[in-house]
Every structure is written in C-alpha cells, then in structure tokens.
Design an enzyme around this catalytic site. Structure first.
Site, PDB file in Angstrom:
ATOM      1  N   ARG A  42       0.766  -0.864  -0.047  1.00 42.81           N
ATOM      2  CA  ARG A  42       0.018   0.048   0.139  1.00 42.81           C
ATOM      3  C   ARG A  42       1.021   1.601   0.016  1.00 42.81           C
ATOM      4  O   ARG A  42       1.417   1.390   0.998  1.00 42.81           O
ATOM      5  CB  ARG A  42      -1.031   0.112   1.142  1.00 42.81           C
ATOM      6  CG  ARG A  42      -1.817   0.963   1.626  1.00 42.81           C
ATOM      7  CD  ARG A  42      -2.298   0.656   2.007  1.00 42.81           C
ATOM      8  NE  ARG A  42      -2.488   0.775   3.773  1.00 42.81           N
ATOM      9  CZ  ARG A  42      -3.232   0.687   4.580  1.00 42.81           C
ATOM     10  NH1 ARG A  42      -5.285   0.559   4.408  1.00 42.81           N
ATOM     11  NH2 ARG A  42      -2.921   0.878   5.336  1.00 42.81           N
ATOM     12  N   SER A 111     -12.974  -4.885   0.214  1.00 44.02           N
ATOM     13  CA  SER A 111     -13.110  -4.051   1.714  1.00 44.02           C
ATOM     14  C   SER A 111     -14.609  -4.239   1.936  1.00 44.02           C
ATOM     15  O   SER A 111     -15.195  -2.863   0.535  1.00 44.02           O
ATOM     16  CB  SER A 111     -13.008  -2.391   1.770  1.00 44.02           C
ATOM     17  OG  SER A 111     -10.716  -3.053   1.798  1.00 44.02           O
ATOM     18  N   LYS A 140      -6.907   4.786  10.293  1.00 42.17           N
ATOM     19  CA  LYS A 140      -7.445   4.783   9.368  1.00 42.17           C
ATOM     20  C   LYS A 140      -8.477   5.499  10.514  1.00 42.17           C
ATOM     21  O   LYS A 140      -9.593   4.753  10.962  1.00 42.17           O
ATOM     22  CB  LYS A 140      -8.210   3.882   8.688  1.00 42.17           C
ATOM     23  CG  LYS A 140      -7.303   3.506   6.591  1.00 42.17           C
ATOM     24  CD  LYS A 140      -8.047   2.841   6.373  1.00 42.17           C
ATOM     25  CE  LYS A 140      -7.800   2.592   4.710  1.00 42.17           C
ATOM     26  NZ  LYS A 140      -8.918   2.533   3.674  1.00 42.17           N
TER      27      LYS A 140
END
Length: 213
Positions: A42, A111, A140
């Site tokens: 990521r 997701s 997050k």
C-alpha cells in the site's frame, strides 16, 4: 484463480510510516520469514515510477516465498508488476471493471462493511474480502468500527475467504474467535514492531489459534 483461505491467516499490509532502520523490502522479507501468508503493498504518496520499481522487487520476493502479493488500489500498476492480485475499496474502481481489466487469472480483494456489500462484491468477481474496521485504528482514523456480528454474518453469507482488518493486534486477535473469519490483516502490529520477524511468528500462532487451525 481461486484464493486459498490459508493465505488469509496473516495478511501483512505495508505502511511506509515505519520505514527507518530497515527498508520496506527488508521489512517485508522479515514478515515473510516470520510467517506472513500474504503481502499487500500500500503506497499513497510514491511517484508511479518509484512505486512500480518497488512493486517489482517485492513481487519477486513474494514469488520466492510462494506467498500471494497484492497491490492496494492501483489496478494498472498491479498489471504492470504482474502482482497476484489487487485490493480495492468501496470508493475505488468497481469490482466488475477491475475484473474486466485484470482478466480471470488475477485475484481481486474487496473491502466490505456489510452483507450487502459482500454479496455484491462476490457477484462481480471478488476472490477474497477484507472486513473492518474491527477495532479502532490509528491507520485509518475515519474508519467506523463494525460489530463482530456483522463480521460473522458476512463470513456466513459468502464462500470466498474473509480477512478481518482494523486495529487488530496480539492483544485482541482472540476476540475474533468464532466469527468464521479466515485470518487477520495487520498493518502497525507487524510493521510497527521492533522485531518484525519474531512478532510475525507470534501473530501467526495467535491467528492459527483464533481460526482453529
């Protein structure tokens, strides 16, 4: 290509925030030595050329370890580096479009946060699902924490592998026992560790206990 449920046991998601003494490549290698069963790269801020070079190196490393390698969000880059798969969120490219773009041989992770989103993802070609956030997470900060009942319902509703993500670490993996989940996706619990390899050994053992291996 079908996704192996065992690949979800210890799913390591990279984060450049913890690069320091070791390069990201070295951190991923340490995670693999410790028992990581899947790697997701990521990168939010790297230039495309730099991202691709890094992805090619880590893809080759994962191939040597025979561990699936996913790219987060960037479908075109996943194709260019010949990653095993790509993982997309609800706000990214639609799953059906991703499948058209990558073909039938690459894995698609999605997701999801509800049974409805899970079933829609499966219908459109998803191979595995990430469900969360299961706990509050610093990675997050805007992620809404899901009830464990939602995770359980999603696992019951689909036949493809499901991994839990969000705020998971050695202190709370056991709380996911009995949900039907196939493993855990971890960011800071792995890459924020002082000794990534030994931490992964412990996390792998805890995940195996949680899923009942």
């Amino acid at each position: 290509m079908r996704c192996d449920k065992k690949a979800m046991l210890l799913y390591a998601v990279t984060d450049r925030a913890w690069v320091g003494k070791q390069s990201l490549y070295e951190q991923v290698e340490a995670a693999l030595k410790g028992g990581a069963t899947c790697i997701q790269l990521r990168e939010k801020d790297l230039e495309e050329e730099e991202f691709l070079a890094e992805a090619m190196e880590i893809a080759a490393l994962c191939k040597r370890w025979n561990v699936p390698f996913f790219i987060n969000d960037n479908v075109e880059l996943a194709i260019q580096c010949d990653a095993d798969g790509v993982h997309v969120g609800q706000e990214d490219m639609a799953v059906a479009k991703v499948r058209q773009r990558v073909g039938k041989d690459k894995l698609i992770g999605v997701s999801v946060h509800s049974v409805e989103e899970a079933l829609e993802a499966v219908k459109n070609g998803a191979d595995c699902l990430g469900v969360g956030a299961m706990f509050s997470t610093s990675t997050k900060t805007d992620a809404k924490v899901l009830a464990k009942e939602v995770l359980r319902d999603i696992c019951s509703a689909v036949e493809i592998p499901v991994v839990a993500i969000g705020g998971i670490g050695k202190h709370n993996i056991a709380e996911l026992k009995g949900t039907g989940v196939d493993g855990v996706a971890l960011v800071s619990a792995i890459f924020g560790a002082e000794d990534i390899e030994s931490e992964c050994r412990l996390l792998r053992k805890l995940s195996e206990e949680m899923v009942g291996c």
